[in-house]
Every structure is written in structure tokens, then in C-alpha cells.
Design an enzyme around this catalytic site. Structure first.
Site, PDB file in Angstrom:
ATOM      1  CG  MET A  36      -1.850  -1.123   1.215  1.00  0.00           C
ATOM      2  SD  MET A  36      -3.553  -0.814   1.960  1.00  0.00           S
ATOM      3  CE  MET A  36      -2.744  -0.553   3.772  1.00  0.00           C
ATOM      4  N   GLY A  37       1.869   0.925  -0.413  1.00  0.00           N
ATOM      5  CA  GLY A  37       2.947   2.209  -0.396  1.00  0.00           C
ATOM      6  C   GLY A  37       3.385   2.651   0.906  1.00  0.00           C
ATOM      7  CB  ALA A  38       3.798   4.588   3.307  1.00  0.00           C
ATOM      8  CG  HIS A  40       8.691   0.349   6.001  1.00  0.00           C
ATOM      9  ND1 HIS A  40       9.098  -1.074   6.091  1.00  0.00           N
ATOM     10  CD2 HIS A  40       7.468   0.593   6.227  1.00  0.00           C
ATOM     11  CE1 HIS A  40       7.907  -1.690   6.279  1.00  0.00           C
ATOM     12  NE2 HIS A  40       7.051  -1.005   6.479  1.00  0.00           N
ATOM     13  CG  HIS A  43       7.240  -2.182   2.059  1.00  0.00           C
ATOM     14  ND1 HIS A  43       7.046  -1.051   2.795  1.00  0.00           N
ATOM     15  CD2 HIS A  43       5.748  -2.677   2.219  1.00  0.00           C
ATOM     16  CE1 HIS A  43       5.734  -0.979   3.342  1.00  0.00           C
ATOM     17  NE2 HIS A  43       5.178  -2.156   2.884  1.00  0.00           N
ATOM     18  N   GLY A 153       5.035 -10.301   3.955  1.00  0.00           N
ATOM     19  CA  GLY A 153       5.888 -10.017   5.251  1.00  0.00           C
ATOM     20  C   GLY A 153       5.386 -10.963   6.491  1.00  0.00           C
ATOM     21  CD  GLU A 154       8.003 -15.190   8.578  1.00  0.00           C
ATOM     22  OE1 GLU A 154       8.722 -14.749   9.794  1.00  0.00           O
ATOM     23  OE2 GLU A 154       8.090 -16.312   8.412  1.00  0.00           O
ATOM     24  CD  GLN A 159      -1.652  -8.849   4.498  1.00  0.00           C
ATOM     25  OE1 GLN A 159      -2.882  -7.930   4.582  1.00  0.00           O
ATOM     26  NE2 GLN A 159      -0.478  -8.410   4.370  1.00  0.00           N
ATOM     27  NE  ARG A 193      -2.628   1.724   9.941  1.00  0.00           N
ATOM     28  CZ  ARG A 193      -2.972   0.531   8.995  1.00  0.00           C
ATOM     29  NH1 ARG A 193      -2.463  -0.390   9.084  1.00  0.00           N
ATOM     30  NH2 ARG A 193      -3.991   0.818   8.152  1.00  0.00           N
TER      31      ARG A 193
HETATM   32  O1  PAF Z   1      -0.063  -5.702   3.618  1.00  0.00           O
HETATM   33  C1  PAF Z   1      -0.477  -4.900   2.855  1.00  0.00           C
HETATM   34  O2  PAF Z   1       0.391  -3.876   2.487  1.00  0.00           O
HETATM   35  C2  PAF Z   1      -1.781  -4.991   2.163  1.00  0.00           C
HETATM   36  O3  PAF Z   1      -2.492  -5.601   3.222  1.00  0.00           O
HETATM   37  C3  PAF Z   1      -1.865  -5.603   0.934  1.00  0.00           C
HETATM   38  C4  PAF Z   1      -1.272  -7.038   1.047  1.00  0.00           C
HETATM   39  C5  PAF Z   1      -0.827  -4.863  -0.261  1.00  0.00           C
HETATM   40  C6  PAF Z   1      -3.164  -5.701   0.164  1.00  0.00           C
HETATM   41  O4  PAF Z   1      -3.744  -4.374   0.204  1.00  0.00           O
END
Ligand code: PAF
Length: 288
Positions: A36-38, A40, A43, A153-154, A159, A193
Site C-alpha cells: 500500500m506504499g509508504a 520502508h 518492503h 511479510g511475516e 495476513q 503506520r
Molecule cells: O500488507 C499490505 O500492505 C496490504 O494488506 C496488501 C497485501 C498490499 C493488500 O492491500
């Protein structure tokens, strides 16, 4: 294609497919990191994993409205596309896919993907809409990008298991690869966040990972699960403004452990609030 960003960037499914189809017809494999961007360093570690597993790497940046409930931080979520593009370019990512809302959810969009199993409890108790939103957008992203593998990511452990279940159940033909949690020097798990934390709450936040690691140590020594959790919850109640949960679960299924002590690989998962910021974290615990 965008000419102003330092990495090849597409905003539509048609442009994305044209590039990925070209790679596939040249026999290249594709690794994918949805975000979702932002962005770091956490990622970027996922990009590094994707690059080590596939010939070409695609990252997506899309702040997915379907995984935010009304009143959550969808509007305020940090949007930093030029910085994200620069980081992806520096990491050697091959393509950025940055669709807008209508490209992802055109007028009349009426489908939702629900995964049972590992989506139950934990985050779902506090964010009931969340995993349907994630599963819906990830299913779309997978069918748009058609990756051979995708890295999650863990840090968002529940998720990761939900997406693994989704890919298996729907025969999506994509390998789901976990990426280890990346932490600051003091142990705070990196999260987009974290920028919301006031300086004072940033100091308090470090107690979350310290607490989880000390729980793991106690459980690995054979201390009882229920007593360890009770102590952890008491400490957390006094350290944080609100404790959504601290739980010990089977690392593979997220089901509750039969107890009384650790008898299989487990994960200690927590969600807490500091001011308006909600933080999640988790650590592994292995029986001796
Ligand atoms: O982990 C995230 O950043 C989001 O939940 C994802 C997997 C990109 C789905 O919008």
C-alpha cells in the site's frame, strides 16, 4: 507508462498485462510484492526476496479502500508515490503497478472474496472487514499481474496465512513466500503506520517487541502458556493505552494450542494501541 517516476510505472491493467506478457513470452518468471506504499526497509527486503526467486519483479502500490472500515485511517494513510518509486528503482525492482481506485474497483464492482480458516479471530475480532478486503484485492492483483511467486511479510502474520490459504484454495498457481519481520535497532517492527507515533509513544512502542520476545523465551523454557499470557497481558495493560489481544497460536494454522505448554511451533501475536496508533507484531516460539 509514467515518464516522471524513476522506474517503469503502469497505472492500468492493460499496460501491466502488455509488459508481463512480453516477459512471459521470453520465458521469464515474475515475482510480485503487493504493497500500500509508504515503503520502508521491510518492503525492500520483500523486493530483495522476490528478485532472488524470479527473473522479473513487480511491486504494486494501491491503498485498498476495501480493507479499511469507516472511521479507520484510509484518508490519512501516507501516500508517497514518488518516494516509493525512488526506493523501488534503487532496489532494482523492474516495474511499479500503481492503479487508481476506479481501475481496481470500476462502477458496479460487486464481488468480495472471503477466506475462512486462519482469518478467524485475532485481527478479525477487531477489524471484521479487513481480511475480506485484503483477499479481494490480492485475488485481483494476482489475476492482473499473474506472478509465479509473491512475497508477503511475516509482520502481518495472519495476513500471510490467509493469503497462503487463498492461493491454495483457489488454485491461483502462485507460490506464497514469507519475508521475515524487519526491525529497527531497538526492535520495533517496521510499519508504514509508525510515522503516526508521537516521539513519546515511539519510546513506549519498543516495549511491544520486548514483551513478545520475553514471552517466547518463557514458553521455550517450558513455562505454562496460560500463566505466561496472563503476565504478558498485565504488563501490556500498564504499558499501552489499549490491548486488543496477546495470544499464542499454532504457527501453521493459528488455531489455539491445547496447552498447558508449548508442544509445536507457535507464534505469539499482539495488537495494541498507543494514542490513535494501532500496532501489531508477532514473534516465533519453538518447543525445546
Ligand atoms: O500488507 C499490505 O500492505 C496490504 O494488506 C496488501 C497485501 C498490499 C493488500 O492491500
Amino acid at each position: 507508462m509514467s515518464e516522471t517516476l524513476p522506474i517503469p510505472t503502469v497505472h492500468t491493467v492493460a499496460d501491466l498485462r502488455a509488459i508481463v506478457s512480453g516477459w512471459k513470452s521470453d520465458g521469464k518468471t515474475v515475482g510480485f510484492v503487493p504493497t500500500m506504499g509508504a515503503l520502508h526497509a521491510g518492503h525492500i527486503s520483500l523486493i530483495d526476496i522476490a528478485k532472488s526467486r524470479a527473473d522479473k519483479t513487480v511491486a504494486s502500490v494501491f491503498v485498498n479502500p476495501k480493507q479499511f472500515a469507516p472511521g479507520e485511517d484510509f484518508g490519512a494513510y501516507p501516500r508517497t508515490l514518488p518516494d516509493d518509486a525512488a526506493r523501488l528503482a534503487a532496489a532494482g525492482c523492474d516495474l511499479l503497478y500503481a492503479p487508481n481506485g476506479p481501475e481496481m474497483y470500476p462502477d458496479g464492482f460487486a464481488t468480495s472474496v472471503h477466506v475462512g480458516g486462519p482469518s478467524q479471530e485475532l485481527e478479525t475480532r477487531f477489524r471484521p472487514h479487513f481480511f475480506d478486503g485484503v483477499a479481494t484485492v490480492v485475488t485481483k492483483l494476482f489475476t492482473q499481474v499473474r506472478p509465479d511467486c509473491a512475497v508477503f511479510g511475516e509482520k502481518d502474520y495472519q495476513q500471510l496465512l490467509v493469503i497462503t490459504r487463498l492461493a491454495a484454495d483457489l488454485d491461483l498457481d502462485v507460490d506464497i513466500i514469507p519475508g521475515p519481520v524487519v526491525r529497527e535497532a531497538d526492535g520495533l517492527a517496521l510499519s508504514s503506520r509508525n510515522v503516526y507515533l508521537s516521539p513519546e509513544n515511539r519510546v513506549r512502542a519498543v516495549r511491544l517487541n520486548a514483551l513478545l520476545f520475553s514471552c517466547a523465551e518463557a514458553l521455550e523454557k517450558g513455562e505454562p502458556i496460560s500463566g505466561t499470557l496472563n503476565t504478558a497481558r498485565m504488563i501490556a495493560e500498564s504499558a499501552f493505552d489499549l490491548v486488543d489481544y496477546i495470544e499464542v497460536r499454532c504457527a501453521e494454522t493459528l488455531s489455539a494450542l491445547p496447552g498447558p505448554v508449548l508442544d509445536r511451533p507457535a507464534r505469539i501475536l499482539a495488537a495494541i494501541r498507543l494514542g490513535d496508533t494501532r500496532l501489531i507484531d508477532n514473534v516465533a516460539a519453538h518447543p525445546a
